[in-house]
Structure formats: structure tokens, C-alpha cells
Motif scaffolding. Structure first.
Motif, PDB file in Angstrom:
ATOM      1  N   GLY A  25      24.804  56.555 100.580  1.00 55.78           N
ATOM      2  CA  GLY A  25      24.814  55.339  99.772  1.00 55.78           C
ATOM      3  C   GLY A  25      26.051  54.492  99.991  1.00 55.78           C
ATOM      4  N   ALA A  26      27.209  55.132 100.080  1.00 55.69           N
ATOM      5  CA  ALA A  26      28.449  54.379 100.317  1.00 55.69           C
ATOM      6  C   ALA A  26      28.404  53.710 101.681  1.00 55.69           C
ATOM      7  CB  ALA A  26      29.652  55.309 100.212  1.00 55.69           C
ATOM      8  N   GLU A  27      27.935  54.425 102.684  1.00 54.75           N
ATOM      9  CA  GLU A  27      27.838  53.818 104.015  1.00 54.75           C
ATOM     10  C   GLU A  27      26.833  52.672 104.016  1.00 54.75           C
ATOM     11  OE1 GLU A  27      26.768  54.835 108.628  1.00 54.75           O
ATOM     12  OE2 GLU A  27      27.463  56.478 107.360  1.00 54.75           O
ATOM     13  N   LEU A  28      25.740  52.852 103.303  1.00 50.31           N
ATOM     14  CA  LEU A  28      24.738  51.787 103.194  1.00 50.31           C
ATOM     15  C   LEU A  28      25.356  50.533 102.590  1.00 50.31           C
ATOM     16  CD1 LEU A  28      21.932  50.443 102.874  1.00 50.31           C
ATOM     17  CD2 LEU A  28      21.595  51.901 100.873  1.00 50.31           C
ATOM     18  N   LEU A  29      26.064  50.683 101.484  1.00 52.48           N
ATOM     19  CA  LEU A  29      26.676  49.526 100.828  1.00 52.48           C
ATOM     20  C   LEU A  29      27.746  48.884 101.701  1.00 52.48           C
ATOM     21  CD1 LEU A  29      26.947  50.826  97.167  1.00 52.48           C
ATOM     22  CD2 LEU A  29      25.330  49.140  98.079  1.00 52.48           C
ATOM     23  N   ASP A  48      37.954  44.322  96.818  1.00 53.14           N
ATOM     24  CA  ASP A  48      37.920  43.845  98.196  1.00 53.14           C
ATOM     25  C   ASP A  48      39.227  44.227  98.870  1.00 53.14           C
ATOM     26  OD1 ASP A  48      36.862  42.631 100.418  1.00 53.14           O
ATOM     27  OD2 ASP A  48      37.610  40.630  99.887  1.00 53.14           O
ATOM     28  N   PRO A  49      39.288  45.204  99.713  1.00 53.04           N
ATOM     29  CA  PRO A  49      38.156  46.010 100.178  1.00 53.04           C
ATOM     30  C   PRO A  49      37.666  46.932  99.068  1.00 53.04           C
ATOM     31  CG  PRO A  49      40.195  46.922 101.031  1.00 53.04           C
ATOM     32  CD  PRO A  49      40.562  45.661 100.297  1.00 53.04           C
ATOM     33  N   PRO A  50      36.423  47.403  99.184  1.00 54.26           N
ATOM     34  CA  PRO A  50      35.853  48.233  98.122  1.00 54.26           C
ATOM     35  C   PRO A  50      36.662  49.514  97.888  1.00 54.26           C
ATOM     36  CG  PRO A  50      34.155  47.570  99.678  1.00 54.26           C
ATOM     37  CD  PRO A  50      35.471  47.163 100.260  1.00 54.26           C
ATOM     38  N   ASP A  51      36.857  49.824  96.614  1.00 52.75           N
ATOM     39  CA  ASP A  51      37.497  51.074  96.214  1.00 52.75           C
ATOM     40  C   ASP A  51      36.585  52.228  96.630  1.00 52.75           C
ATOM     41  OD1 ASP A  51      39.469  52.629  94.400  1.00 52.75           O
ATOM     42  OD2 ASP A  51      37.473  53.173  93.636  1.00 52.75           O
ATOM     43  N   GLU A  52      37.120  53.193  97.359  1.00 51.93           N
ATOM     44  CA  GLU A  52      36.305  54.272  97.918  1.00 51.93           C
ATOM     45  C   GLU A  52      35.591  55.091  96.836  1.00 51.93           C
ATOM     46  OE1 GLU A  52      36.621  58.129 100.874  1.00 51.93           O
ATOM     47  OE2 GLU A  52      38.371  56.861 100.600  1.00 51.93           O
ATOM     48  N   VAL A  53      36.275  55.395  95.775  1.00 52.97           N
ATOM     49  CA  VAL A  53      35.671  56.206  94.713  1.00 52.97           C
ATOM     50  C   VAL A  53      34.512  55.448  94.068  1.00 52.97           C
ATOM     51  CG1 VAL A  53      36.083  57.269  92.456  1.00 52.97           C
ATOM     52  CG2 VAL A  53      37.767  57.529  94.289  1.00 52.97           C
ATOM     53  N   LEU A  55      32.839  52.983  95.418  1.00 58.85           N
ATOM     54  CA  LEU A  55      31.808  52.805  96.436  1.00 58.85           C
ATOM     55  C   LEU A  55      30.935  54.051  96.535  1.00 58.85           C
ATOM     56  CD1 LEU A  55      30.894  50.701  98.593  1.00 58.85           C
ATOM     57  CD2 LEU A  55      32.296  51.964 100.215  1.00 58.85           C
ATOM     58  N   LEU A  56      31.558  55.216  96.543  1.00 60.96           N
ATOM     59  CA  LEU A  56      30.801  56.467  96.558  1.00 60.96           C
ATOM     60  C   LEU A  56      29.949  56.618  95.299  1.00 60.96           C
ATOM     61  CD1 LEU A  56      33.535  58.845  97.990  1.00 60.96           C
ATOM     62  CD2 LEU A  56      31.314  58.386  99.057  1.00 60.96           C
ATOM     63  N   SER A  57      30.509  56.250  94.162  1.00 64.92           N
ATOM     64  CA  SER A  57      29.786  56.358  92.900  1.00 64.92           C
ATOM     65  C   SER A  57      28.566  55.436  92.881  1.00 64.92           C
ATOM     66  CB  SER A  57      30.718  56.019  91.737  1.00 64.92           C
ATOM     67  OG  SER A  57      30.013  56.007  90.525  1.00 64.92           O
ATOM     68  N   HIS A  58      28.766  54.189  93.284  1.00 66.21           N
ATOM     69  CA  HIS A  58      27.630  53.263  93.270  1.00 66.21           C
ATOM     70  C   HIS A  58      26.629  53.616  94.367  1.00 66.21           C
ATOM     71  CE1 HIS A  58      25.706  49.785  91.579  1.00 66.21           C
ATOM     72  NE2 HIS A  58      25.297  49.512  92.800  1.00 66.21           N
ATOM     73  N   GLY A  59      27.114  54.058  95.505  1.00 61.22           N
ATOM     74  CA  GLY A  59      26.225  54.514  96.569  1.00 61.22           C
ATOM     75  C   GLY A  59      25.361  55.671  96.096  1.00 61.22           C
ATOM     76  N   GLN A  60      25.957  56.565  95.337  1.00 62.62           N
ATOM     77  CA  GLN A  60      25.222  57.690  94.750  1.00 62.62           C
ATOM     78  C   GLN A  60      24.091  57.168  93.864  1.00 62.62           C
ATOM     79  OE1 GLN A  60      26.107  61.191  94.921  1.00 62.62           O
ATOM     80  NE2 GLN A  60      24.368  61.758  93.637  1.00 62.62           N
ATOM     81  N   ARG A  61      24.390  56.185  93.025  1.00 61.30           N
ATOM     82  CA  ARG A  61      23.369  55.631  92.117  1.00 61.30           C
ATOM     83  C   ARG A  61      22.236  54.966  92.895  1.00 61.30           C
ATOM     84  NH1 ARG A  61      27.862  53.908  88.800  1.00 61.30           N
ATOM     85  NH2 ARG A  61      27.555  51.782  89.525  1.00 61.30           N
ATOM     86  N   VAL A  62      22.582  54.242  93.951  1.00 59.56           N
ATOM     87  CA  VAL A  62      21.549  53.583  94.763  1.00 59.56           C
ATOM     88  C   VAL A  62      20.618  54.623  95.375  1.00 59.56           C
ATOM     89  CG1 VAL A  62      21.131  52.216  96.856  1.00 59.56           C
ATOM     90  CG2 VAL A  62      22.919  51.520  95.242  1.00 59.56           C
TER      91      VAL A  62
END
Length: 141
Positions: A25-29, A48-53, A55-62
Motif C-alpha cells: 500500500g505504501a509503495e502504491l501511494l 511532503d515528502p510523505p512521512d513514512e509511518v 504512508l505505511l499506515s494509510h497504505g495498510q488501510r488502502v
């Protein structure tokens, strides 16, 4: 929407992703934001740039939402209705972004799964994800 064989292909690919939702999910975003910078508009909270934590959290939700769709292929509308309401009525995401997300997700799948993500799998996933996007955009009408 999908034949029994197509459902099996979706499940087979999902089994390869399961347990790695945050990373996929993080890579997708990140890919989405890089290739289509205008999509970042809806994710200002990531920085900007996206916070890694985050990004991983939102990627997980997606990816968890995709997992719900995989588990409920027979009734996507009911399973994704709350998510469709959220995107249409609360977040007001432009529905033209969903095809961009689909395209980026398929690139991520192909890059990670390589030979396991065959042409046939890609066709099925395109069909599945397009159906998912249709359900998510129905609340816009």
C-alpha cells in the motif's frame, strides 16, 4: 462479475499480498503521488515528502479495503458501501483518481510478483479493480 476461475486468480494473487499490505500500500501511494502529483491533494496530512509511518499506515488501510473486496467479491456494493460514502460524501475524492490508483497498483503487483503475476492474472485484476472502482464511484451519482 467474475467467473469462478477469475475469482480463483484474484484469491491466488491476494494470498501472495496478504501479510504485506502496509508495504504494498505504501509503495502504491508513493507511486501514485510520483506519477500523478495532483492526487497528493487528498493526502496533505502525509506531508511532503510523505512521512513514512503515516504512508505505511494509510497504505495498510488502502490494501485492507482491497482485502475486504476480495473477501466479498459476491457483494461488493454491500461490503464497500461505507467506503463509497466516505469517498463521495466526506472526502469528495474526484472519481477520476480511481483508475490512476488501479494502474499504479497493477504496476506494483507486477514489479513484486513478477512471473507469478501473469498476463491472465493482470487481466483478471484489472477487471476486479475496475469493478471495485465502479462500486466506489456509484455514490457520486
Amino acid at each position: 462479475m467474475l467467473s469462478a476461475q477469475e475469482r480463483a486468480h484474484v484469491a491466488q494473487v491476494w494470498d501472495l499480498i496478504a501479510g504485506h499490505e502496509a508495504l504494498f500500500g505504501a509503495e502504491l501511494l508513493l507511486r501514485l503521488f510520483t506519477v500523478y502529483p495532483s492526487t497528493k491533494t487528498y493526502f496533505k496530512h502525509l506531508g511532503d515528502p510523505p512521512d513514512e509511518v503515516q504512508l505505511l499506515s494509510h497504505g495498510q488501510r488502502v490494501l485492507e479495503a482491497v482485502g475486504v473486496a476480495v473477501r466479498h467479491m459476491d457483494n461488493l456494493r454491500a461490503a464497500l458501501s461505507p467506503l463509497a460514502d466516505l469517498h463521495a460524501r466526506v472526502l469528495r475524492v474526484d472519481p477520476t483518481n480511481f483508475p490512476l490508483l488501479i494502474q499504479c497498483f497493477q504496476v506494483v503487483l507486477a514489479s513484486h510478483l513478477q512471473g507469478e503475476f501473469t498476463v491472465e492474472m493482470q487481466v483478471v485484476w484489472d477487471k476486479f479493480l475496475t469493478g471495485l472502482a465502479v462500486v466506489l464511484t456509484e455514490k457520486y451519482r
